[in-house]
Design an enzyme around this catalytic site. Structure first.
Site, PDB file in Angstrom:
ATOM      1  N   CYS A   1     -23.514 -23.904  16.089  1.00  0.00           N
ATOM      2  CA  CYS A   1     -23.091 -25.291  16.737  1.00  0.00           C
ATOM      3  C   CYS A   1     -21.631 -25.212  15.799  1.00  0.00           C
ATOM      4  CB  CYS A   1     -24.167 -26.254  16.428  1.00  0.00           C
ATOM      5  SG  CYS A   1     -24.729 -26.608  14.704  1.00  0.00           S
ATOM      6  N   TYR A   2     -21.278 -26.586  15.601  1.00  0.00           N
ATOM      7  CA  TYR A   2     -20.224 -26.919  15.040  1.00  0.00           C
ATOM      8  C   TYR A   2     -20.307 -26.505  13.336  1.00  0.00           C
ATOM      9  CZ  TYR A   2     -16.042 -29.071  13.170  1.00  0.00           C
ATOM     10  OH  TYR A   2     -14.800 -29.373  12.204  1.00  0.00           O
TER      11      TYR A   2
END
Length: 122
Positions: A88-89
């Site tokens: 993800c981030y």
């Protein structure tokens, strides 16, 4: 509605019948580079489509973790026997998604610690 009930049942199952440490592995950027980049693997970016369009890693496929129904449908199309690499981030969403994938029957899940943020800062 029926799908939502099934998903809630799967994801809220209190004591999963797997050993998390046997299925989910957290990997660092160096391990990620050596095992994923340039290899034919199932690499999934679970950020939103907007985040994905702003930049992604190598040949990652985007499956938005915030869209529970689409998340389930898209992951059901992947091979549960082959390792899956997700990011993800920064690591929070992929950690939660890893647990969902284990509950869905994926055998080997590799969660890239630091995610796209670590990747873009290198």
């Amino acid at each position: 509605m029926k799908i939502l009930i099934i998903l809630c049942t799967i994801f809220s199952y209190g004591s999963f019948s797997y050993q998390k440490e046997d299925i989910i592995k957290i990997i660092d950027i160096e391990t990620f580079k050596s095992t994923v980049i340039g290899k034919d693997v199932q690499l999934i970016d679970i950020r939103t489509p907007r985040e994905y369009k702003a930049g992604f890693i190598d040949d990652a496929i985007n499956i938005n973790s915030y869209d529970a129904q689409q998340f389930s449908i898209a992951f059901q199309k992947l091979d549960k026997e082959k390792p899956i690499y997700i990011y993800c981030y920064s690591g929070g969403r992929s950690n939660r998604a890893s647990k969902k994938l284990a509950a869905m029957g994926f055998k080997k899940i590799f969660d890239f610690k630091g995610g796209y943020k670590a990747w873009s800062n290198q």
